[in-house]
Design an enzyme around this catalytic site. Structure first.
Site, short mmCIF file in Angstrom:
data_model
loop_
_atom_site.label_atom_id
_atom_site.label_comp_id
_atom_site.label_asym_id
_atom_site.label_seq_id
_atom_site.Cartn_x
_atom_site.Cartn_y
_atom_site.Cartn_z
N GLU A 1 -1.58 -8.88 3.87
CA GLU A 1 -1.19 -9.22 5.24
C GLU A 1 -2.35 -9.29 6.21
OE1 GLU A 1 -1.47 -4.71 5.54
OE2 GLU A 1 -1.27 -6.24 3.99
N CYS B 1 0.84 -1.20 0.00
CA CYS B 1 0.00 0.00 0.00
C CYS B 1 0.88 1.26 0.00
CB CYS B 1 -1.00 -0.04 1.15
SG CYS B 1 -2.38 1.11 0.94
N HIS C 1 -3.67 -5.30 0.11
CA HIS C 1 -3.20 -5.80 1.40
C HIS C 1 -3.24 -7.32 1.44
CE1 HIS C 1 -2.82 -1.91 3.43
NE2 HIS C 1 -3.86 -1.54 2.70
#
Length: 240
Positions: free
Chosen positions: A180, A89, A178
């Site tokens: 994660e 990001c 994202h």
């Protein structure tokens, strides 16, 4: 064992599920909370630099003076030292900005679940080996890379944001989405005023209220994708 340096820009935007993957493999990581005033450390002794997301923008150096040192460190790491990098990001955008690309605001934030498609270069890149050409991703950003840095390659994109993943050099990568995320990601981020505003702007009140449940259903698939990307990146780092 891999030694990982992590640049964080907000306490709740940490490496997420990657922390579990790194621990299981015996890797060690050091998180530096730049927004809290922690300085960029000596880069020696680390094998991989990971830069996470945050509510600030890459050009807001007047509000966040530490961005100057961070971008300089990223440029030194990937361009001068030639070492592996992963930006997520904001970290993805910082890679482009540090190397001479351009980042700007989107017409409308991209928040929530969105499909991303690999480019031909992405399908051939070892970072995405074993991952599908099209996949559902989790997004939460209001800025995008508008111009690649010289030598940058687009690895993935979609209609809302054509530059969803990039590579620079041999092994400096950025992903706009994202990978994660954990079960705590959505509720933790919804508590951040800047994120709550972009969430409602993108999805409306009802859509914002549904997001946590929509993401929860897909967490196993997101976790599997994170595992594969992390394994691929580890192989890339190990190969020099």
């Amino acid at each position: 064992m891999m030694r990982i340096l992590v640049f964080q820009h907000l306490a709740v935007e940490h490496p997420g599920v990657f922390r579990d993957l790194w621990a299981a493999r015996g890797d060690q990581y050091r998180a530096v909370e730049l927004d809290a005033g922690e300085p960029v450390p000596d880069l020696d002794g680390f094998d991989l630099l990971v830069a996470m997301g945050g509510p600030m923008d890459v050009w807001q150096e007047d509000l966040h003076p530490w961005l100057v040192a961070e971008k300089a460190a990223i440029a030194t790491w990937v361009r001068d030292l030639g070492r592996p990098y992963l930006g997520v990001c904001l970290g993805h955008q910082l890679l482009a900005a540090a190397l001479g690309g351009e980042v700007g605001l989107m017409a409308r934030p991209e928040v929530g679940l969105a499909e991303v498609e690999l480019t031909p270069e992405g399908r051939a890149d070892p970072l995405f080996a074993g991952l599908p050409d099209r996949c559902l991703t989790f997004q939460w950003h209001g800025a995008e890379i508008r111009r690649l840095p010289p030598g940058g390659v687009v690895l993935a994109g979609n209609a809302a944001c054509p530059v969803q993943a990039i590579r620079w050099g041999r092994h400096a990568y950025g992903v706009q989405y994202h990978v994660e995320i954990t079960p705590r990601t959505v509720p933790d981020w919804q508590a951040i005023p800047e994120y709550a505003a972009s969430l409602q702007a993108a999805l409306g009140v009802d859509g914002a209220a549904r997001l946590e449940g929509d993401v929860a259903e897909r967490l196993p698939a997101f976790g599997a994708a994170a595992w594969r990307l992390d394994a691929n990146l580890t192989a890339i780092v190990g190969g020099g």
